[in-house]
Write a protein that holds these residues in place. Structure first.
Motif, mmCIF file in Angstrom:
data_model
loop_
_atom_site.group_PDB
_atom_site.id
_atom_site.type_symbol
_atom_site.label_atom_id
_atom_site.label_comp_id
_atom_site.label_asym_id
_atom_site.label_seq_id
_atom_site.Cartn_x
_atom_site.Cartn_y
_atom_site.Cartn_z
ATOM 1 N N UNK A 108 -25.289 -25.894 39.803
ATOM 2 C CA UNK A 108 -25.902 -24.584 39.970
ATOM 3 C C UNK A 108 -26.783 -24.445 38.738
ATOM 4 N N UNK A 109 -27.953 -23.853 38.869
ATOM 5 C CA UNK A 109 -28.854 -23.761 37.725
ATOM 6 C C UNK A 109 -29.647 -22.460 37.757
ATOM 7 N N UNK A 110 -30.024 -22.031 36.566
ATOM 8 C CA UNK A 110 -30.815 -20.815 36.418
ATOM 9 C C UNK A 110 -31.799 -21.041 35.281
ATOM 10 N N UNK A 111 -33.073 -20.799 35.525
ATOM 11 C CA UNK A 111 -34.097 -20.944 34.489
ATOM 12 C C UNK A 111 -34.432 -19.577 33.917
ATOM 13 N N UNK A 112 -34.791 -19.575 32.655
ATOM 14 C CA UNK A 112 -35.195 -18.345 31.985
ATOM 15 C C UNK A 112 -36.667 -18.437 31.599
ATOM 16 N N UNK A 113 -37.249 -17.296 31.336
ATOM 17 C CA UNK A 113 -38.688 -17.228 31.077
ATOM 18 C C UNK A 113 -39.110 -17.935 29.806
ATOM 19 N N UNK A 114 -38.165 -18.257 28.913
ATOM 20 C CA UNK A 114 -38.512 -19.004 27.699
ATOM 21 C C UNK A 114 -38.517 -20.512 27.937
ATOM 22 N N UNK A 115 -38.201 -20.948 29.163
ATOM 23 C CA UNK A 115 -38.224 -22.368 29.514
ATOM 24 C C UNK A 115 -36.868 -23.035 29.500
ATOM 25 N N UNK A 116 -35.819 -22.364 28.992
ATOM 26 C CA UNK A 116 -34.474 -22.935 28.968
ATOM 27 C C UNK A 116 -33.838 -22.857 30.349
ATOM 28 N N UNK A 117 -32.908 -23.767 30.599
ATOM 29 C CA UNK A 117 -32.150 -23.727 31.847
ATOM 30 C C UNK A 117 -30.667 -23.793 31.553
ATOM 31 N N UNK A 118 -29.925 -22.995 32.302
ATOM 32 C CA UNK A 118 -28.469 -23.009 32.242
ATOM 33 C C UNK A 118 -27.980 -23.779 33.456
ATOM 34 N N UNK A 119 -27.030 -24.676 33.216
ATOM 35 C CA UNK A 119 -26.479 -25.508 34.280
ATOM 36 C C UNK A 119 -24.983 -25.282 34.370
ATOM 37 N N UNK A 120 -24.454 -25.412 35.584
ATOM 38 C CA UNK A 120 -23.015 -25.362 35.794
ATOM 39 C C UNK A 120 -22.667 -26.377 36.877
ATOM 40 N N UNK A 121 -21.666 -27.213 36.599
ATOM 41 C CA UNK A 121 -21.221 -28.175 37.595
ATOM 42 C C UNK A 121 -20.657 -27.427 38.793
ATOM 43 N N UNK A 122 -21.017 -27.833 40.002
ATOM 44 C CA UNK A 122 -20.478 -27.219 41.204
ATOM 45 C C UNK A 122 -19.051 -27.684 41.459
ATOM 46 N N UNK A 123 -18.746 -28.916 41.112
ATOM 47 C CA UNK A 123 -17.427 -29.488 41.367
ATOM 48 C C UNK A 123 -16.730 -29.820 40.058
ATOM 49 N N UNK A 124 -15.555 -29.265 39.885
ATOM 50 C CA UNK A 124 -14.782 -29.552 38.685
ATOM 51 C C UNK A 124 -14.332 -31.019 38.663
ATOM 52 N N UNK A 125 -14.122 -31.607 39.830
ATOM 53 C CA UNK A 125 -13.696 -33.005 39.910
ATOM 54 C C UNK A 125 -14.808 -33.953 39.444
ATOM 55 N N UNK A 126 -16.036 -33.692 39.853
ATOM 56 C CA UNK A 126 -17.175 -34.511 39.423
ATOM 57 C C UNK A 126 -17.346 -34.388 37.912
ATOM 58 N N UNK A 127 -17.263 -33.169 37.411
ATOM 59 C CA UNK A 127 -17.376 -32.923 35.974
ATOM 60 C C UNK A 127 -16.299 -33.696 35.210
ATOM 61 N N UNK A 128 -15.070 -33.642 35.700
ATOM 62 C CA UNK A 128 -13.965 -34.332 35.027
ATOM 63 C C UNK A 128 -14.148 -35.852 35.067
ATOM 64 N N UNK A 129 -14.557 -36.384 36.221
ATOM 65 C CA UNK A 129 -14.743 -37.840 36.339
ATOM 66 C C UNK A 129 -15.845 -38.339 35.408
ATOM 67 N N UNK A 130 -16.931 -37.575 35.285
ATOM 68 C CA UNK A 130 -18.006 -37.974 34.381
ATOM 69 C C UNK A 130 -17.492 -38.023 32.939
ATOM 70 N N UNK A 131 -16.826 -36.966 32.497
ATOM 71 C CA UNK A 131 -16.322 -36.924 31.126
ATOM 72 C C UNK A 131 -15.240 -37.975 30.883
ATOM 73 N N UNK A 132 -14.423 -38.274 31.887
ATOM 74 C CA UNK A 132 -13.425 -39.334 31.742
ATOM 75 C C UNK A 132 -14.102 -40.689 31.584
ATOM 76 N N UNK A 133 -15.169 -40.901 32.323
ATOM 77 C CA UNK A 133 -15.909 -42.159 32.220
ATOM 78 C C UNK A 133 -16.505 -42.305 30.822
ATOM 79 N N UNK A 134 -17.075 -41.227 30.303
ATOM 80 C CA UNK A 134 -17.643 -41.253 28.950
ATOM 81 C C UNK A 134 -16.544 -41.507 27.930
#
Length: 153
Positions: A108-134
């Motif tokens: 999920x993502x949201x852009x702001x007028x200063x050019x920054x973007x906020x991101x949030x993983x949609x799936x906690x499982x995908x987020x966990x697997x990525x960090x476990x791999x790292x």
């Protein structure tokens, strides 16, 4: 592909609050894992540019190293998904409004007028697997569940 995963990890985590890279950082970001929520600078053109103010953005800036497309490719590798078949973040942007949430395959993502973007993983499982791999690649200790004592129960 492991090298690409580590490179994406390093590029995202350099934007934590107390970084030593002399780049903009936020308390939301962490330096030892990619948080479920994270912020990246200079992802879209600012709303006010060349004396023109806009309420919409239509694409990610390519000059910011393509970090999100690389991140999506790394996530596809971790998840065993074909990159060509996913709804990429750049592909999901179509005259989006600043400050509103949108979704791609992984974020999920949201852009702001200063050019920054906020991101949030949609799936906690995908987020966990990525960090476990790292963690495995970097040799970080992995979280291990611990049995509760009678007192804790």
């Amino acid at each position: 592909m492991d090298k690409a995963i580590l490179e994406v990890f390093d590029r995202v985590t350099q934007h934590h609050h107390n970084n030593r890279h002399n780049v903009k950082g936020w308390k939301t970001n962490s330096h030892f894992l990619v948080g479920k929520k994270f912020i990246l600078p200079n992802q879209v053109n600012p709303a006010k540019e060349y004396s023109y103010t806009s309420d919409y953005y239509s694409y990610l800036k390519n000059n910011y190293d393509g970090i999100i497309s690389d991140f999506e490719k790394a996530l596809c590798f971790v998840e065993g998904i074909n990159y060509e078949s996913i709804n990429t973040l750049n592909g999901s942007i179509n005259r989006n409004t600043y400050g509103e949430w949108y979704e791609s395959e992984f974020f999920k993502y949201k852009a702001y007028k200063n050019g920054n973007m906020h991101y949030e993983f949609k799936s906690e499982e995908v987020w966990a697997r990525f960090n476990q791999r790292v963690a495995k690649l970097k040799g970080f200790p992995l979280y291990g569940a611990k049995e509760q004592t009678a007192y804790q129960s």
